[in-house]
Every structure is written in structure tokens, then in C-alpha cells.
Scaffold this motif. Structure first.
Motif, PDB file in Angstrom:
ATOM      1  N   ASN A   1       0.837  -1.192   0.000  1.00 13.65           N
ATOM      2  CA  ASN A   1       0.000   0.000   0.000  1.00 13.65           C
ATOM      3  C   ASN A   1       0.875   1.246   0.000  1.00 13.65           C
ATOM      4  OD1 ASN A   1      -2.663  -1.115   0.131  1.00 13.65           O
ATOM      5  ND2 ASN A   1      -2.248  -1.710   2.258  1.00 13.65           N
ATOM      6  N   PRO A   2       0.332   2.368  -0.464  1.00 13.75           N
ATOM      7  CA  PRO A   2       1.130   3.604  -0.523  1.00 13.75           C
ATOM      8  C   PRO A   2       1.624   4.037   0.855  1.00 13.75           C
ATOM      9  CG  PRO A   2      -0.875   3.840  -1.823  1.00 13.75           C
ATOM     10  CD  PRO A   2      -1.005   2.550  -1.052  1.00 13.75           C
ATOM     11  N   LEU A   3       2.903   4.359   0.913  1.00 17.56           N
ATOM     12  CA  LEU A   3       3.504   4.971   2.103  1.00 17.56           C
ATOM     13  C   LEU A   3       3.769   6.427   1.763  1.00 17.56           C
ATOM     14  CD1 LEU A   3       5.002   4.913   4.883  1.00 17.56           C
ATOM     15  CD2 LEU A   3       7.067   4.459   3.568  1.00 17.56           C
ATOM     16  N   HIS A   4       3.118   7.313   2.462  1.00 16.40           N
ATOM     17  CA  HIS A   4       3.229   8.748   2.216  1.00 16.40           C
ATOM     18  C   HIS A   4       4.107   9.359   3.300  1.00 16.40           C
ATOM     19  CE1 HIS A   4       1.541  12.959   2.615  1.00 16.40           C
ATOM     20  NE2 HIS A   4       1.805  12.923   1.332  1.00 16.40           N
ATOM     21  N   ALA A   5       5.084  10.145   2.901  1.00 18.71           N
ATOM     22  CA  ALA A   5       5.987  10.771   3.879  1.00 18.71           C
ATOM     23  C   ALA A   5       6.333  12.173   3.401  1.00 18.71           C
ATOM     24  CB  ALA A   5       7.255   9.935   4.046  1.00 18.71           C
ATOM     25  N   MET A   6       6.762  13.003   4.312  1.00 23.82           N
ATOM     26  CA  MET A   6       7.042  14.400   3.987  1.00 23.82           C
ATOM     27  C   MET A   6       8.551  14.666   3.948  1.00 23.82           C
ATOM     28  SD  MET A   6       3.911  15.505   3.664  1.00 23.82           S
ATOM     29  CE  MET A   6       4.246  17.237   3.298  1.00 23.82           C
ATOM     30  N   VAL A   7       8.959  15.469   2.990  1.00 24.53           N
ATOM     31  CA  VAL A   7      10.353  15.927   2.940  1.00 24.53           C
ATOM     32  C   VAL A   7      10.466  17.433   3.199  1.00 24.53           C
ATOM     33  CG1 VAL A   7      11.299  14.033   1.574  1.00 24.53           C
ATOM     34  CG2 VAL A   7      10.211  15.955   0.402  1.00 24.53           C
ATOM     35  N   GLN A   8       9.337  18.113   3.173  1.00 20.82           N
ATOM     36  CA  GLN A   8       9.270  19.527   3.581  1.00 20.82           C
ATOM     37  C   GLN A   8       7.884  19.746   4.185  1.00 20.82           C
ATOM     38  OE1 GLN A   8      11.943  21.388   2.734  1.00 20.82           O
ATOM     39  NE2 GLN A   8      12.772  20.258   0.997  1.00 20.82           N
ATOM     40  N   THR A   9       7.783  20.443   5.287  1.00 23.68           N
ATOM     41  CA  THR A   9       6.472  20.924   5.742  1.00 23.68           C
ATOM     42  C   THR A   9       6.594  22.396   6.080  1.00 23.68           C
ATOM     43  OG1 THR A   9       6.950  20.164   7.974  1.00 23.68           O
ATOM     44  CG2 THR A   9       5.548  18.748   6.666  1.00 23.68           C
ATOM     45  N   ASN A  10       5.958  23.219   5.265  1.00 23.26           N
ATOM     46  CA  ASN A  10       5.992  24.665   5.463  1.00 23.26           C
ATOM     47  C   ASN A  10       7.416  25.177   5.644  1.00 23.26           C
ATOM     48  OD1 ASN A  10       3.066  25.329   5.499  1.00 23.26           O
ATOM     49  ND2 ASN A  10       3.078  23.868   7.197  1.00 23.26           N
ATOM     50  N   GLN A  11       8.274  24.718   4.763  1.00 24.71           N
ATOM     51  CA  GLN A  11       9.686  25.076   4.855  1.00 24.71           C
ATOM     52  C   GLN A  11       9.935  26.374   4.103  1.00 24.71           C
ATOM     53  OE1 GLN A  11      11.654  23.198   6.688  1.00 24.71           O
ATOM     54  NE2 GLN A  11      13.396  24.596   6.419  1.00 24.71           N
ATOM     55  N   GLU A  12      10.468  27.353   4.793  1.00 21.32           N
ATOM     56  CA  GLU A  12      10.794  28.630   4.156  1.00 21.32           C
ATOM     57  C   GLU A  12      12.142  28.477   3.463  1.00 21.32           C
ATOM     58  OE1 GLU A  12      10.333  31.086   7.624  1.00 21.32           O
ATOM     59  OE2 GLU A  12       8.189  31.425   7.213  1.00 21.32           O
ATOM     60  N   LEU A  13      12.104  27.863   2.287  1.00 22.34           N
ATOM     61  CA  LEU A  13      13.327  27.469   1.589  1.00 22.34           C
ATOM     62  C   LEU A  13      14.207  28.661   1.236  1.00 22.34           C
ATOM     63  CD1 LEU A  13      11.932  24.694  -0.799  1.00 22.34           C
ATOM     64  CD2 LEU A  13      13.560  24.366   1.058  1.00 22.34           C
ATOM     65  N   PHE A  14      13.597  29.832   1.088  1.00 18.88           N
ATOM     66  CA  PHE A  14      14.370  31.001   0.661  1.00 18.88           C
ATOM     67  C   PHE A  14      14.627  31.987   1.801  1.00 18.88           C
ATOM     68  CE2 PHE A  14      12.230  29.311  -3.108  1.00 18.88           C
ATOM     69  CZ  PHE A  14      13.308  29.134  -3.955  1.00 18.88           C
ATOM     70  N   GLY A  15      14.445  31.536   3.047  1.00 14.77           N
ATOM     71  CA  GLY A  15      14.735  32.401   4.181  1.00 14.77           C
ATOM     72  C   GLY A  15      13.497  32.694   5.008  1.00 14.77           C
ATOM     73  N   PRO A  16      13.707  33.161   6.238  1.00 14.67           N
ATOM     74  CA  PRO A  16      12.595  33.450   7.154  1.00 14.67           C
ATOM     75  C   PRO A  16      11.615  34.455   6.561  1.00 14.67           C
ATOM     76  CG  PRO A  16      14.718  33.604   8.290  1.00 14.67           C
ATOM     77  CD  PRO A  16      15.011  33.451   6.831  1.00 14.67           C
ATOM     78  N   GLY A  17      10.334  34.186   6.699  1.00 15.63           N
ATOM     79  CA  GLY A  17       9.314  35.120   6.236  1.00 15.63           C
ATOM     80  C   GLY A  17       8.949  34.964   4.772  1.00 15.63           C
ATOM     81  N   THR A  18       9.642  34.063   4.066  1.00  9.64           N
ATOM     82  CA  THR A  18       9.302  33.861   2.655  1.00  9.64           C
ATOM     83  C   THR A  18       8.186  32.826   2.532  1.00  9.64           C
ATOM     84  OG1 THR A  18      11.019  32.170   2.422  1.00  9.64           O
ATOM     85  CG2 THR A  18      11.652  34.436   1.925  1.00  9.64           C
ATOM     86  N   VAL A  19       7.719  32.677   1.310  1.00  9.26           N
ATOM     87  CA  VAL A  19       6.707  31.663   1.024  1.00  9.26           C
ATOM     88  C   VAL A  19       7.267  30.296   1.422  1.00  9.26           C
ATOM     89  CG1 VAL A  19       5.447  30.546  -0.850  1.00  9.26           C
ATOM     90  CG2 VAL A  19       5.671  33.053  -0.798  1.00  9.26           C
ATOM     91  N   ALA A  20       6.433  29.494   2.098  1.00  9.66           N
ATOM     92  CA  ALA A  20       6.891  28.211   2.631  1.00  9.66           C
ATOM     93  C   ALA A  20       6.311  27.060   1.822  1.00  9.66           C
ATOM     94  CB  ALA A  20       6.461  28.086   4.088  1.00  9.66           C
ATOM     95  N   CYS A  21       7.094  26.008   1.681  1.00  8.51           N
ATOM     96  CA  CYS A  21       6.711  24.881   0.826  1.00  8.51           C
ATOM     97  C   CYS A  21       6.566  23.586   1.606  1.00  8.51           C
ATOM     98  CB  CYS A  21       7.786  24.652  -0.241  1.00  8.51           C
ATOM     99  SG  CYS A  21       7.916  25.996  -1.411  1.00  8.51           S
ATOM    100  N   SER A  22       5.632  22.757   1.147  1.00 11.22           N
ATOM    101  CA  SER A  22       5.506  21.391   1.647  1.00 11.22           C
ATOM    102  C   SER A  22       5.632  20.436   0.468  1.00 11.22           C
ATOM    103  CB  SER A  22       4.155  21.195   2.342  1.00 11.22           C
ATOM    104  OG  SER A  22       4.065  22.033   3.475  1.00 11.22           O
ATOM    105  N   ASP A  23       6.414  19.391   0.654  1.00 11.66           N
ATOM    106  CA  ASP A  23       6.687  18.422  -0.405  1.00 11.66           C
ATOM    107  C   ASP A  23       6.552  17.022   0.149  1.00 11.66           C
ATOM    108  OD1 ASP A  23       7.601  20.305  -2.453  1.00 11.66           O
ATOM    109  OD2 ASP A  23       8.931  18.714  -3.137  1.00 11.66           O
TER     110      ASP A  23
END
Lengths: 308, 308, 308, 308
Positions: free
Chosen positions: C71-93
């Protein structure tokens, strides 16, 4: 719901934050000195080696109860592939996907947090999906070799395995010391045998996990008093499960990992070791239990070996 | 295209099929007796421990050149999750996907085949996607602890690392013995240092893999003569790459794994060990390099440790 | 043990090898012409869309019975990560590991072989761990859109779901055509509803898989006579399980995939579609069921949609 | 560092929070009514189907620049395995590990957050490693079928592909409408072609990602004014990269996903579609682009198909 006062009192007594400096990331592993290891090696008598890991396979100990903690999935990307042309040497290559805490493993210090903190008072949010654990990840625990001591609580109590509702107490540990004619010293890695892994080996995965004997919330103080470097046992949850105190889940995890900064091992197969120690009438040995250095990981599979 | 006659002649001389019985699945590991281990432990002087694994991370040594052999992908399935309700102890859990030969690893005996055969004459088709390796899978290698010997070929030759076209010869190995004032004995695990891993550590992953110094096709006979139990080094391909003999790819793999039944290790970081052995003026030590027991796997990550 | 004569006789009658050329890799998908699709689109009345995929999650339909089909195993490699610095748009992957045949899926033509052959007479060994399927991999099936027809066998028989030992026969299919006032034509994708997926939806994963109604070995001839392009249903095994004929396992798979070269779909949720078709009194619709183009894969998750 | 005032002003103008109720989790997909789909189906002329997904393989578009977003790893767990005994039908089964945003994909609404919020004002922390996205996960987007419109900006500007520093503006979009003699309507899914995917198809993965043409921060207002349901294009980053405004990273992501609640698609191959639309002189079609329903996922591979 907060953790009960009882927990916080024990926590205060076993706390090691700052003991090895504000920047420390390995906790009680600091107690393993070269001298401890030198003496452990000098204590080797027969050269007999006993491996302590369960086989890593899809039919492992996990039942799906813990979300995401999957048994190893083994798959092939090459089988006898003549990568350099027909008639050349052929290669087979495999890949695996697994939960790092799924089989015989070490919990890294940041595997649990409480009250927003991990070991040494670092904020819990230093564990993230992005980087894993920024502090205290298992890759920091680079030298997990020491004297090992088997505390065979089951045999000391005259049984093959402890009952599912048996909380292993400091008195049990002391009795097992006496049974084994061994005294736990600073820097030792203590292996506590309950016999529970027999349930898994007999094919009952659900029964293995629950109900399960395991360490009592009173044990961490004993480990702290003895300056133990790490502790592992032969159960799924490490501590008694369901817990001794209503609604106090995983208190031993919190005390060992967060307060003391002490590695914990689970799902170790101590059956062959129990036989070997019994036969050789020696319950101390050289133990190598090196973590796979997954960067930022909160746990790791481990293939420990006792050298008697 | 068949393998050249030259290969088959060496193969005949180093072949161990049947030496430990028709059913044997561990080959030269049979040479590691309890007595070998006992003596190795007795030789420990300082208790200093040197870990030999590279960190396991996505930015590992693989470049994509070997199809399917992926660097570790680390991901989280829990981060500080209060699994038992608000305010309870919180857990972090991780999962990993990786090629079993991607980092610091052991090749299991069936990792390669030639002429349709793996070690001990078993058919190559006993390796399948379904079961992995039915014979000689890495889970069979349960006791990989022995005396380790560092043959520091680079230092013996007075260089930091060997040139990319340097094939390590038996003469190099003998010179490194002399340099280290050590003699390789039956049951030893030999670590051959080329210094090549420095290229990876300096950030050049492509340069690390190619061109690379490594073992000459002449080395297996030397290992066979000395009854070595296993060999590891600090390169991606283990043997010199590109190969010494045109169109003869991976001959050392075929000789070591198929003919001799001897475990091979790759991507071991021998830099710190080189320093330690130099400082302590001792090139023999107790080595624990236990495979993770992936059932039916043709390789495994390993976290070896030298205990000096 | 060979396949029985009965099987080979049917195989001869439904065989499509060479029908679309020796190089063909898509089989009956050739029957879906632009004109078929044009007419199917022209038949859309309400614009109502009904999705047919089960949710992809760890608690999916697989029970561990089929080795490696996880069955599918779902896992996170980013959760609301501000990849470009504090206060920037945050990504989840996120990342996923799963068996390609684990959920709502298409079997690609080389998913099964018999007598050493896959569709169009290609050797079975063209499927390997190295490359997956060299011929007929799911990435070749690039245009899976056609008229869909629901054959609601359960409702046609006046039940919610068929009994576990019910083999769906050509007579059942014809009766469902009559019930739905629809006639299956060349190029259609046929969805056969048994109602069995209700067992999974009700929480009984084991009961869903076994015993299960499914297609009889007699159905492929009916599909062949009608020049059906593909068939899917709402069961784990597609065909009745355990099988109708002792020791004849997966005959429908072999006839559909190997002999006819016809895609098969399993674990499709046809419950909402059954309701919709009943309400709209129309059992034909435009169906889009595009494979994810995994190169060389023998199956793929699919998220089909019926457009009424 | 906070987001600039300019961003917040646009955000205010395009914000859809509450527009479809406080509990809404699908945003602009609400604009796709049955009537929109009915008309789109009625507009199909030729029945020609054009697939828009890139092949899923290890050599995909990812270069390792985005941590954890791995190209698909395909591996086998069965190859022609006679699971039911010798001579029976043989099965091949595969498994895959991949980043859900690695290939041709949809971003789910919670894929990005800013100022602590995801779409509809939900807290960003509702995305976690434990559950993925509690709100707005891709499994909620169950009906992604609508009229598709190709805005072939490159051809409208008379080039094969836009330059790496070309920010696609609303004026470009309007010019492409005129070029295609089509007008974007409420509920449409808009495909914006830059031609950039040619760089990847020509083998230059690094050049594909950077520098790359893409949408300007001014586009979301245009999409909002037209009540577009979803937008996809043929670039890695969707918006121009590096960004138009210094230190304002991923503003289009934040406007589309967080403020408007509009699905975004990336790495769509629009080359064949460009040719087909040119040949048929029609830039509108029926588009099916159903997400794989990974529960709680912040993205999904998708295999879109245009039906002309």
C-alpha cells in the motif's frame, strides 16, 4: 492534558541537560571512555560472537498499528544484469524502503520530545521534515561500542518470558545482576531480556506488541544512578505496554531520551545471547552496536553483536 | 563475448567451491574462528574507536551512473506528533529509501555472477526479484567481526592518495604490510587504503568514481594465499576503474565474490583510521562490520568500527 | 505442471498476436479510434463527472498476501519550509513508495506471462529488474480514453453485490447490457460491477480479497467477440478467486493480457457510478483512464473518471 | 523578512477565502460546473487525444536542487514469478518511490503557505508529517475535468520557445487568446505554453530549470478576473525563475494556491498539443487531468489528456 507531577519529579532527578556542555548532542554516550572499551575488550574470553538483530524483511515486527513505521520492502533494480555487454560479469542490485524504527533499532535522542523540548533543552521544532533532526540525529552517535551487560530478568525470575503485564523494576534489574554475577558500571550498555521476542518468533506479531512486558517508569533512575550509556531490550515498545499509569504514555522514552540523553534500543533478539551467557556463565561482553549514520535521522536499524 | 582465458586461469587457482561443503553460503567468513576473534580482542590496546562509514544522505557518493543505485532518501512520517493526545510525549519517525550498495556497504556473495553461476556453483537464477538471493544473501553473513588490518598503500608509497590509474598490486599490499609492521593472517579482514575517498569528501563526486585507483586483478590470488576473510577499500568500484584489461569489467568482483566467496566492501572512509593507526603505530585492530540482515539482499549498508 | 488443454483452446480463439503488426505493443487499445472517442464525447449529456479511484493511503486494499505489493507509504520531505529564508513563502513536499498494482490500477500487458511469452509472442524475459518491461510497458498505453460502458451485473441480478463464489459469465454480461439498455461496441472500455468493493469500504480488507466474485474464464471470448478495448472491475483479483477450475490460477489474466493484449483494471470503485448511471438511466459515458507513464512498468495507479 | 506590500495588495484583490464557504477545500475547482463540462464535451470535434505527461523515470526533470524531490525510482518485486507453482501463469510486479511534485504534477492548495496560512485561512500547521495536509489535500480535488484552453504564448510571439528571462504577462495571455481565436471563460483550465520543456527534452536538465521563463506576478489577477479553475504550464517552477522582484520568491505560488485556492500544474509537456491545436486550428478542448487521490498529499503526479 499535561504530564503528571510524578513524571516531572523523576525527570528532575535524572536530567542531564548541560552535564556535558550546552552543545552536547550525544548524552550518556559520553560515559563510554576509551578505558571502558579497552577493559571490555580485555574481558573477551572465547571470541564467540552473538548477533542480536532480527532479520529485516517485509514480514517484520510491524503490524501497521504505528502509522508510517513500515517493515522493510526489498526490491531489485538489477538481477544478473550484464551491464557491460553479453558474456560479461553480471550484477544484481537491490533497494529498500523502511521505517528507521521498524526493526531492531536504536532510537536517537530527538525521537521523542515533551513540553516542546528534546535532549539538552533544544526546541522540539529543530526536528523537521526538511532536515530531520538538526540536533542529536543518530549520525552524531558515532562510537556505540562498549561493555555490554545482559540483565536476563526472565531467567533470573525462573521463567522463559515475562508475562504481558510485567513491568520490569529496578529490583528486577538488581536481581538479574545477582543472577548473572555482574555489576553494571558507568559506560555500560545494558540489555534487558524479557523473552517477549519469542512471541514474534513464534509467529504472533500482534501478541508481540500488545500486551507486552517492558521497563517500568522507575527504571530510568536506576540507569541514571549507574551511569549507564545505553539500554536495549527485546520488546516492541521498550517500556511496559499498555502503560503502568493511566494516560501516561511513553514516560520511559521521555525520561531516557529527553531528560537523560540516553539511546534506547528495541526489538533486539536476546534469545541466543541468553543461551550463550548461560553456557559461558558470563553476562558481560564487548558489544558493538554501531548506528547506520543516517544524517538527521531520529532512529536507525542496527545489527548489534556481542563478543564473548 | 566470453571472459578471457587469463581470467579463467586465475579463477581456477582461487576457487573455493566445495571447500566448506556443498551447502556453504558464507565462503571465507568460515575462516574467522572464535580463536581469531579472541586474539583480535586481546590485541586491543587503547580502546579508541574509529567509525568507517560515510554519512548516509541524499548527497551521497552515487551520481546516477549506476541505474537504480540511489542515494538515501530520508523522509518523515511523524515530527513531534502527540500520538496519544495533546500534551503527551511526542514522537518523530522517519523512513528511508536507498540502494543497498549506495553508500558504505558490503557486497554479498551473489551480488555478481559469471558464466551463469554464483558462489559455490549455484545457478545465477537463484537471484530473483521475488526472493532476492535464495543462496548467500547478506543475512547469511551473521558474524562479521574479526581482526582488521589496514594496508595503507597510499602512505606506504609516500602519497596522500594514489593516482586515478594506479592498480593496487600484491607488491603494494606486501609493501603496506611492511610499512605497517603487520602480517595478514588467516581470517583477517583487510582494509586497503588508496586515499581516493578524499575526492568525494572534497566535493567531487564524479571524480571520485572515475578514474579511480583500485585493486588489480592480481590481488585475489594474494588474498587467497593469505586466507583473508573479507576485503574493503575506500573507492566506489573497489577495483581499478576503468579496468586494467580492455573489456574485462569487474574481474576482481567475479574472483572475490563468485570464485572465492569473499565479502567485498566499498566506499569505506579510511582517512581517520589512517591517522589513528599512524598515531598509535599499530595497523591491526578489532573490527566489527556487521551487515544489516536484509533477507535475500545482495548487499547492505554497514557501519564498521575499528577498535584499537 | 502445464496449463490445461481447455485453456489453450480458448487462448487460440482469442489470440491477437500479429493482428496489429509484429511490433505492436498496445493490443486492443488499437480499437479505440478517434471516431470512437468523438462519438463518446458527443454522447455526454449532463457533464456529471464520477471519479472511480479508491483513495491512495497506507490503509489501502493490500493485506500483505501478495509479496511486495505494498500500500502507498506517504511521507514528507518539507512541511511549510521557508526554503528562501525566514518570512518567505513556505513549501511542503511529499514522497510516496507504493506497489504499482496496489490500488486502483491498470495491469500492463507484460504484467503476466505464460509458457515463456508475453503479448505478441515476445519472450517473457524481456521483463527484467534492470529495465522493467522492454515491450508493452504501461508507458506505451498513451491514449486510454474511450467510451465507457458500465455492466452492472450485481444490479442486473437484483442484488447489491454478488456472492463470493459467483463467477461472472458472458450471460451475466449480456443480461447487464439488457439491464442498462446499452450494447458494447468495438473500442469500448467495459466496467464490470460486482459490488465486491463494498466489503473493503466496510472495513473488511481480508474479506474483500477472498473469496471474491470475478470474471469467469469464459468472459475473454465475449470481450474478444465484441472487440472490447479494455476491461476493469471492482475486485482485487479481477477474476473469480479462488478460481473456477482447480489449479488453473489467473487464466483470465493470461487470456486478456497475453493472448488478447487487453488492459485490465482492478480495485476500481464503481459504487458511485452505479448510482449515477441508475439515476441518469444511461450506462454509457466518456471514460478517461490515463495511465501514469512509468517507463517500463507492468502496471500503474490510475484515477479514472466517467463523464456522463 | 516579510513579503513586500506590493504582494499583499495583489493578494487582497485575488483572495477567495470564504467565497465558497468557510469549509471549502477545493477553491476555484468550484467554478467547474456540470454545464461547463457538458459544453466542453460538446465541443470535441475530432476525437484526437493528446497526452501531456512526461515519462516517469529515474532520468526525470529533477536535478537534486530541490531537497527530497526525487525522480521516480522503479524497482521489481516479481519478474515472471510463477506464484502458484511451476508451469502456472507468471506475474511481474513493480514498486516505485518518487516525489509527488517530481514530474508532471498538480500542486495541491496546501503545497505552499505564507504568513502562517494556507488556502481559506486555515493554519499552515495543519500540514504535518503525520497526516500530510488535513485540509485541501489533493484527494479532495476529485473532479478535475473541464474545458482546457491552450494559450500558446511562444507561438503567439512567433518563437519556438520564450527566452529564459521572459516573464509571461497578462498581455501575453491576451495575445495568445487572440492568436488562438479563443476566449478564456469561467471554469476553464488554462495551459500556458512557453516551450521551455524543449530544453529538458533536448537533454539539458539544468538549463530547463534555470533560468526559465514563467508566469509573472501580474498573471494571478488575470486568472482571477476570468474565473479560471486551474492553470498549468511547461516549466519546472511555473513562475519565472529567478523571480522578477528581488527576494520575492514564489509569489505566484502564494497568490494562486493560498489566496485564490487554484491548482497549479508544472512540467506539462505541451509540445504535441501545440502542434495538434495548430493543425486543427482550435485551442479549446476537453481536458481530463485527474489527480491520483493520495490522501493528505500536497501534490500528485498527473497524466493529463486533451481531447480535441
Amino acid at each position: 492534558m499535561a504530564l503528571p507531577e510524578e513524571f516531572h519529579e523523576i525527570a528532575k532527578r535524572v536530567n542531564n541537560w548541560g552535564r556535558w556542555g550546552a552543545g552536547d548532542e550525544i548524552g550518556t554516550l559520553n560515559l563510554i571512555t576509551d578505558e571502558v572499551v579497552r577493559q571490555a575488550a580485555a574481558g573477551v574470553r572465547s571470541g564467540r560472537r552473538v548477533p542480536l538483530a532480527l532479520p529485516l524483511r517485509q514480514d517484520g515486527v510491524q503490524t501497521g498499528m504505528i502509522p508510517g513505521r513500515v517493515n522493510p520492502l526489498h526490491a531489485m533494480v538489477q538481477t544478473n544484469q550484464e551491464l557491460f555487454g553479453p558474456g560479461t560479469v553480471a550484477c544484481s542490485d537491490d533497494v529498500v524502503t523502511m521505517g528507521l524504527q521498524a526493526g531492531t533499532h536504536w532510537d536517537a535522542l530527538p525521537h521523542v520530545s515533551h513540553s516542546g523540548r528534546i535532549y539538552n533543552g533544544r526546541p522540539a521544532h529543530t526536528v523537521s521534515a526538511h532536515a530531520g533532526a538538526e540536533f542529536g540525529g543518530i549520525d552524531k552517535a558515532r562510537h556505540v561500542v562498549s561493555r555490554g551487560v545482559l540483565l536476563d530478568v526472565a531467567r533470573a525470575r525462573g521463567v522463559d518470558r515475562l508475562a504481558g503485564d510485567h513491568a520490569v523494576t529496578p529490583e528486577d534489574l538488581a536481581a538479574a545482576e545477582e543472577f548473572g554475577a555482574v555489576r553494571v558500571r558507568a559506560g555500560d550498555i545494558v540489555l534487558v531480556r524479557t523473552g517477549q521476542v519469542q512471541v514474534y518468533l513464534a509467529g504472533d506479531k500482534h501478541g508481540y506488541g500488545y500486551p507486552s512486558p517492558g521497563l517500568s517508569v522507575r527504571c530510568p533512575e536506576w540507569f541514571h544512578a549507574r551511569d549507564v550509556a545505553a539500554v536495549a531490550n527485546d520488546t516492541l515498545t521498550f517500556e511496559i505496554f499498555p502503560p503502568e499509569i493511566d494516560n501516561l504514555w511513553l514516560p520511559v522514552h521521555a525520561l531516557d531520551l529527553v531528560e537523560m540523553g540516553m539511546l534506547q534500543g528495541q526489538n533486539w533478539n536476546l534469545e541466543e545471547l541468553s543461551t550463550a551467557c548461560g553456557e559461558e556463565r558470563r553476562y558481560a561482553f564487548l558489544l558493538s552496536a554501531m548506528p547506520e549514520p543516517f544524517v538527521g535521522a531520529t532512529g536507525t536499524p542496527v545489527a548489534p553483536v556481542a563478543i564473548l
